[in-house]
Design a protein around this motif. Structure first.
Motif, PDB file in Angstrom:
ATOM      1  N   THR A 692       0.803  -1.227   0.000  1.00 12.01           N
ATOM      2  CA  THR A 692       0.000   0.000   0.000  1.00 12.01           C
ATOM      3  C   THR A 692       0.834   1.274   0.000  1.00 12.01           C
ATOM      4  N   ALA A 693       2.164   1.185   0.198  1.00 14.74           N
ATOM      5  CA  ALA A 693       3.026   2.357   0.134  1.00 14.74           C
ATOM      6  C   ALA A 693       4.143   2.136  -0.878  1.00 14.74           C
ATOM      7  N   ASN A 694       3.818   1.398  -1.952  1.00 17.92           N
ATOM      8  CA  ASN A 694       4.831   1.096  -2.962  1.00 17.92           C
ATOM      9  C   ASN A 694       4.819   2.074  -4.117  1.00 17.92           C
ATOM     10  N   HIS A 695       3.655   2.461  -4.575  1.00 21.41           N
ATOM     11  CA  HIS A 695       3.572   3.310  -5.757  1.00 21.41           C
ATOM     12  C   HIS A 695       2.312   4.172  -5.693  1.00 21.41           C
ATOM     13  N   LEU A 696       2.231   5.121  -6.634  1.00 23.83           N
ATOM     14  CA  LEU A 696       1.094   6.031  -6.734  1.00 23.83           C
ATOM     15  C   LEU A 696       0.274   5.647  -7.965  1.00 23.83           C
ATOM     16  N   PRO A 697      -0.831   4.925  -7.782  1.00 21.74           N
ATOM     17  CA  PRO A 697      -1.594   4.405  -8.928  1.00 21.74           C
ATOM     18  C   PRO A 697      -2.074   5.495  -9.883  1.00 21.74           C
ATOM     19  N   MET A 698      -2.440   6.664  -9.367  1.00 20.71           N
ATOM     20  CA  MET A 698      -2.972   7.717 -10.224  1.00 20.71           C
ATOM     21  C   MET A 698      -1.884   8.406 -11.047  1.00 20.71           C
ATOM     22  N   LEU A 699      -0.608   8.079 -10.770  1.00 18.85           N
ATOM     23  CA  LEU A 699       0.499   8.690 -11.505  1.00 18.85           C
ATOM     24  C   LEU A 699       1.270   7.634 -12.290  1.00 18.85           C
ATOM     25  N   GLY A 775      -3.068   7.379   3.275  1.00 18.17           N
ATOM     26  CA  GLY A 775      -1.720   7.470   3.814  1.00 18.17           C
ATOM     27  C   GLY A 775      -0.659   7.234   2.772  1.00 18.17           C
ATOM     28  N   GLY A 776      -0.908   6.254   1.867  1.00 21.33           N
ATOM     29  CA  GLY A 776       0.076   5.956   0.839  1.00 21.33           C
ATOM     30  C   GLY A 776       0.244   7.088  -0.156  1.00 21.33           C
ATOM     31  N   ALA A 777      -0.828   7.812  -0.466  1.00 16.72           N
ATOM     32  CA  ALA A 777      -0.768   8.858  -1.478  1.00 16.72           C
ATOM     33  C   ALA A 777      -0.420  10.230  -0.907  1.00 16.72           C
ATOM     34  N   VAL A 778      -0.709  10.471   0.361  1.00 12.60           N
ATOM     35  CA  VAL A 778      -0.516  11.804   0.949  1.00 12.60           C
ATOM     36  C   VAL A 778       0.698  11.838   1.867  1.00 12.60           C
ATOM     37  N   ALA A 779       0.747  10.935   2.855  1.00 13.11           N
ATOM     38  CA  ALA A 779       1.813  10.995   3.856  1.00 13.11           C
ATOM     39  C   ALA A 779       3.119  10.391   3.366  1.00 13.11           C
ATOM     40  N   ALA A 780       3.053   9.271   2.619  1.00 10.58           N
ATOM     41  CA  ALA A 780       4.279   8.591   2.195  1.00 10.58           C
ATOM     42  C   ALA A 780       5.149   9.451   1.280  1.00 10.58           C
ATOM     43  N   PRO A 781       4.596  10.200   0.299  1.00 13.03           N
ATOM     44  CA  PRO A 781       5.472  11.064  -0.512  1.00 13.03           C
ATOM     45  C   PRO A 781       6.186  12.135   0.314  1.00 13.03           C
ATOM     46  N   ILE A 782       5.547  12.618   1.369  1.00  9.70           N
ATOM     47  CA  ILE A 782       6.229  13.571   2.249  1.00  9.70           C
ATOM     48  C   ILE A 782       7.381  12.876   2.961  1.00  9.70           C
ATOM     49  N   ALA A 783       7.137  11.651   3.448  1.00 12.01           N
ATOM     50  CA  ALA A 783       8.200  10.897   4.108  1.00 12.01           C
ATOM     51  C   ALA A 783       9.374  10.670   3.164  1.00 12.01           C
ATOM     52  N   ASN A 784       9.096  10.434   1.893  1.00 16.78           N
ATOM     53  CA  ASN A 784      10.180  10.250   0.919  1.00 16.78           C
ATOM     54  C   ASN A 784      11.049  11.493   0.831  1.00 16.78           C
ATOM     55  N   GLN A 785      10.437  12.676   0.812  1.00 17.14           N
ATOM     56  CA  GLN A 785      11.212  13.912   0.730  1.00 17.14           C
ATOM     57  C   GLN A 785      11.974  14.180   2.022  1.00 17.14           C
ATOM     58  N   ILE A 786      11.448  13.703   3.142  1.00 15.79           N
ATOM     59  CA  ILE A 786      12.185  13.836   4.406  1.00 15.79           C
ATOM     60  C   ILE A 786      13.472  13.022   4.350  1.00 15.79           C
ATOM     61  N   LEU A 787      13.435  11.864   3.673  1.00  9.77           N
ATOM     62  CA  LEU A 787      14.657  11.067   3.518  1.00  9.77           C
ATOM     63  C   LEU A 787      15.700  11.836   2.715  1.00  9.77           C
ATOM     64  N   TYR A 788      15.258  12.547   1.676  1.00  8.94           N
ATOM     65  CA  TYR A 788      16.193  13.376   0.914  1.00  8.94           C
ATOM     66  C   TYR A 788      16.781  14.477   1.801  1.00  8.94           C
ATOM     67  N   ALA A 789      15.943  15.060   2.664  1.00  6.32           N
ATOM     68  CA  ALA A 789      16.431  16.095   3.582  1.00  6.32           C
ATOM     69  C   ALA A 789      17.454  15.510   4.554  1.00  6.32           C
ATOM     70  N   MET A 790      17.224  14.294   5.022  1.00  5.18           N
ATOM     71  CA  MET A 790      18.160  13.651   5.934  1.00  5.18           C
ATOM     72  C   MET A 790      19.499  13.392   5.257  1.00  5.18           C
ATOM     73  N   ARG A 791      19.458  12.998   4.006  1.00  5.01           N
ATOM     74  CA  ARG A 791      20.721  12.812   3.289  1.00  5.01           C
ATOM     75  C   ARG A 791      21.456  14.139   3.141  1.00  5.01           C
ATOM     76  N   ALA A 792      20.721  15.212   2.849  1.00  6.51           N
ATOM     77  CA  ALA A 792      21.353  16.524   2.694  1.00  6.51           C
ATOM     78  C   ALA A 792      22.049  16.964   3.978  1.00  6.51           C
ATOM     79  N   GLU A 793      21.556  16.491   5.124  1.00  7.24           N
ATOM     80  CA  GLU A 793      22.152  16.854   6.410  1.00  7.24           C
ATOM     81  C   GLU A 793      23.101  15.787   6.938  1.00  7.24           C
ATOM     82  N   GLY A 794      23.426  14.786   6.105  1.00  3.75           N
ATOM     83  CA  GLY A 794      24.459  13.824   6.462  1.00  3.75           C
ATOM     84  C   GLY A 794      24.000  12.609   7.239  1.00  3.75           C
ATOM     85  N   TYR A 795      22.705  12.326   7.274  1.00  2.00           N
ATOM     86  CA  TYR A 795      22.213  11.183   8.050  1.00  2.00           C
ATOM     87  C   TYR A 795      22.128   9.899   7.234  1.00  2.00           C
ATOM     88  N   LEU A 796      21.962   9.986   5.953  1.00  2.68           N
ATOM     89  CA  LEU A 796      21.812   8.772   5.129  1.00  2.68           C
ATOM     90  C   LEU A 796      22.831   8.803   3.984  1.00  2.68           C
TER      91      LEU A 796
END
Length: 796
Positions: A692-699, A775-796
């Motif tokens: 349920t948090a693998n992909h965005l069916p409408m896209l 949750g898969g379409a609204v919250a999960a894409p935000i979580a994905n961008q948070i991972l990018y932010a964490m990498r930018a700050e040296g966490y991942l």
């Protein structure tokens, strides 16, 4: 023979007179002795204190409030030296104009002044007073112009100062009256011990001498932290007023001073963040980075200062019982003997105290203690007590990561705005009732699994100190969005499907589910009631999931599977397990604002104390019914799964005064097989195409998690939420009769992430968007961008 001769020589009348004189002398000596006893035993210590006070002068030395640092040592809040423009209290209260007018009237009518009655004197004073009042009004206008504030703001500050000072004066005088009554009772006891009695005049307590307290004669800050140009301009006017040939209308400026002071600043509250949008969902994707001005970074966590209230000085008392609920800390008190006691760490009018967040929770450690210099005027000797600075508080929060996540969640970038492509049904109750284009409120939390440190906790909407100063009602008076609430710790949400991994681990540990056991989803739980306890896929599409094991049931978010586990556990056991996971109680994260969420309590015999039956237990199996948690509680429990069943209290505080804090922890004694199945299921949710948090069916089945070099597992959730109501009838309560302003489902995603080369999950990321839908379409894409932010700050 001599006695006989004297007896004959001194008439009896004279003998009686001598006896009376002797008795009179004895009485006088007795009265003097009683008075000496009264002064030495009853008033000696007090008189000695008064004498010492008259021969000494106290000067206070200000202290410095402790700093608040982020996890990497950046300064989030600190005291900085500046200048305040201060005005003597008689000018602020209006007494100065009257005093000056009285003196001018006296000088003009000196020869006949003492022959005038009070009414005639007041009439003469009234003739002179307007000129001095005009000086005062011109002073306020000039300070408003030089300080770049409105005249109304000057008036508000004056009113606040007068209210505070008069409150303290009334309190001091009331204590003096109480002390006078205590002294009278003590004197009566001492006289009775001496076998004497008090005269009627002495038996009545004397009215204390209500002299002005020091705050009624001292200067108070009207303009704080003034600019250099303002300081120079004010000092020039003060200098001109002090010249021998100064105009008379500048006299009031002699009551003005520019004094050094300390002011609280928040250096990283406003920052500029560049956001890479190249990995955003298709409709929001852009090759050009967005420059986002972020205000109020971490403000709901850090807090701010406010002027002291009466409750800070006197404490908070229960109005019904009179019991002290919260003790105060006054600067001066009167002890049982009527003596003044000074607490250098206590509060004075004009002091500031933490209003919320870290500033409030850790007020005692941050505050410090002022010093003092007592100069004895008779000897010139000084007694000095050095000030003690406040302790630094180091947070676990990374201010840069906090700012990046806040920028990502800015409505201007679109991720926290309802979008048409988010409405595809992938989970239970996925149909959002939020209109396209509507800005969503919510929260995001990042937790370090190894340490329990909260690295970021963004709550939306937020606000800045400038916004709070400009329009306080927009912050405190918004019952719908409530920007003043730190949603990470102080707002409970229905967990929905995100609680299913915990139910699986609990049921396995309890022996209610065996690994590998198949539970078949037929679309509904009870064949005799096909319209009750239905699976989301059956309700929306008329389909079923068929045979499910623990991991696949998490992947599919199958309600029938977890309805079954909830029913097997039963009311008392599922409530016990939720409480075992530390739900329903604050985690002790270091913020007083934290709440415990909602979980039914248990009786000592293990039964539920509410009317919780099989229906409620069944609903709790899918995170509905009588259960709500905060995002911080959610990341703490997911981190416990990542540690193999060891729960550790999440913490916003890393160190106090340089001393590292050790968070509390507890082994939940989970069956390792249940934990393994839960983690396998979370892996399938994100990395199996059917998750349920693998992909965005409408896209076009666009992948949700796209950061290379990391492995993400997690659970999405679409939680049926209670309608949001406001107090529409203004009776101070929220009832079913009040207006509904929002309905729908909360969108959740809680995930764990690790670098590809790490053996186990390193961080937990939770995102919840209120009434956001899927949750898969609204919250999960935000979580994905948070991972990018964490990498930018040296966490991942």
């Amino acid at each position: 023979m001599m006695r006989h001769w004297l007896h004959q020589m001194i008439p009896s009348m004279f003998r009686r007179r001598l006896l009376l004189l002797a008795l009179l002398a004895v009485c006088i000596l007795g009265m003097l002795g009683a008075q000496v006893a009264h002064l030495t035993l009853g008033q000696g210590q007090n008189l000695r204190r008064q004498a010492e006070s008259a021969l000494s002068e106290r000067r206070l030395i200000p202290t410095v409030r402790g700093r608040i640092l982020d996890g990497r040592g950046r300064v989030l809040a600190e005291d900085r030296g500046s200048f305040d423009v201060r005005v003597l209290y008689p000018v602020i209260s209006g007494e100065w104009a009257y005093r000056q007018a009285r003196w001018a009237a006296y000088q003009a009518n000196r020869d006949r002044w003492h022959r005038l009655d009070r009414v005639e004197q007041e009439q003469l004073i009234a003739r002179f007073q307007p000129a001095f009042q005009a000086q005062v009004e011109h002073l306020w206008q000039t300070l408003a112009q030089l300080g770049h504030v409105s005249p109304q703001e000057i008036q508000d500050r004056k009113s606040a100062i007068v209210a505070r000072v008069e409150m303290v004066a009334a309190d001091v005088w009331a204590r003096q009256v109480q002390a006078a009554h205590r002294h009278q009772a003590q004197d009566r006891q001492r006289y009775q011990w001496l076998g004497l009695s008090l005269a009627d005049d002495d038996a009545t307590p004397q009215r204390p001498d209500f002299r002005p307290i020091s705050e009624q004669q001292a200067p108070h800050s009207i303009l704080r932290d003034v600019k250099e140009s303002t300081r120079v301009a004010v000092q020039r006017l003060i200098w001109q007023a002090g010249q021998a040939d100064a105009p008379a209308d500048l006299a009031v400026w002699k009551a003005v001073s520019v004094d050094p002071s300390w002011h609280r600043v928040y250096p990283l509250e406003d920052v500029q963040v560049s956001v890479d949008r190249s990995a955003f969902p298709g409709p929001l994707r852009n090759s050009q980075p967005a420059e986002v001005a972020v205000s109020g970074v971490g403000l709901q966590i850090i807090g701010k200062l406010r002027d002291v209230w009466r409750e800070d000085i006197d404490g908070v008392t229960d109005p019904q019982t009179g019991r002290l609920i919260k003790p105060g800390r006054p600067f001066r008190t009167i002890d049982a003997a009527g003596h003044e006691v000074i607490d250098l760490g206590g509060y004075l009018p004009g002091d500031q105290v933490g209003q919320w967040g870290i500033e409030e929770t850790w007020e005692k450690q941050l505050r410090g203690r002022r010093g003092q210099v007592v100069e004895y005027l008779d000897t010139g000797r000084e007694k000095r007590v050095e000030p003690v600075p406040g302790q630094d508080i180091q947070l676990s929060i990374d201010a840069a990561l906090q700012a990046r996540i806040q920028a990502i969640m800015s409505p201007a970038l679109g991720l926290t705005v309802a979008q048409p492509w988010q409405h595809h049904a992938t989970e239970e109750a996925p149909r959002t009732k939020t209109r396209d284009g509507e800005v969503l409120n919510g929260c995001a939390v990042v937790l370090d699994i190894a340490s329990g440190d909260v690295l970021a906790a963004v709550s939306l909407p937020t606000f800045s100190l400038q916004e709070l100063k400009r329009d306080p009602q927009a912050v405190w008076g918004d019952p719908v969005n409530r920007p003043y609430v730190d949603r990470a710790v102080a707002w409970p949400y229905e967990p929905g499907s995100t609680i299913k991994p915990l139910v699986l681990a609990a049921a396995t540990t309890e022996g209610k589910y065996k690994p590998g056991e198949i539970i078949t989803c037929n679309g509904f739980l009870d064949p005799n009631h096909p319209n009750q306890f239905r699976c989301w896929i059956f309700k929306e599409y008329g389909q079923t999931h068929g045979p499910e094991t623990g991991p696949t049931a998490l992947r599919d978010s199958c309600n029938i599977f977890f309805y079954t586990l909830g029913r097997r556990l039963g009311p008392s056991h599922i409530v016990w397990w939720f409480r075992h996971f530390h739900l329903g109680e604050p985690t002790g994260c270091g913020l007083d604002d934290e709440i415990g969420g909602d979980v039914p309590p248990l009786k000592p015999d293990g039964s539920t104390s509410r009317n919780i039956g099989p229906v409620e237990a069944t609903l709790m199996g899918i995170g509905q019914g009588p259960v709500r948690w905060t995002p911080v509680q959610a990341v703490a429990v997911y981190a416990a799964l990542a540690r193999g069943g060891y729960w550790m209290a999440p913490s916003f505080i890393r160190a106090v005064g340089g001393k590292q804090l050790v968070p509390k922890g507890e082994d939940l004694h989970l069956d390792p097989r249940g934990v393994a199945m839960a983690l396998d299921g979370l892996d399938l949710v994100v990395n199996d195409p059917r998750g349920t948090a693998n992909h965005l069916p409408m896209l076009g089945d666009e992948k949700i998690f796209t950061l290379p070099g990391v492995h993400v597992i997690g659970k999405s959730g679409t939680a049926t939420a209670a309608p949001l109501r406001i107090d529409s009838n203004h009776d101070g309560r929220i009832t079913q009769a009040d207006q509904i302003v929002r309905t729908g489902d909360h969108a959740w995603f809680i995930g764990m992430v690790r670098r590809d080369d790490a053996p186990r999950p390193q961080y937990v990321v939770a995102v919840v968007m209120e009434y956001g839908g899927s949750g898969g379409a609204v919250a999960a894409p935000i979580a994905n961008q948070i991972l990018y932010a964490m990498r930018a700050e040296g966490y991942l």
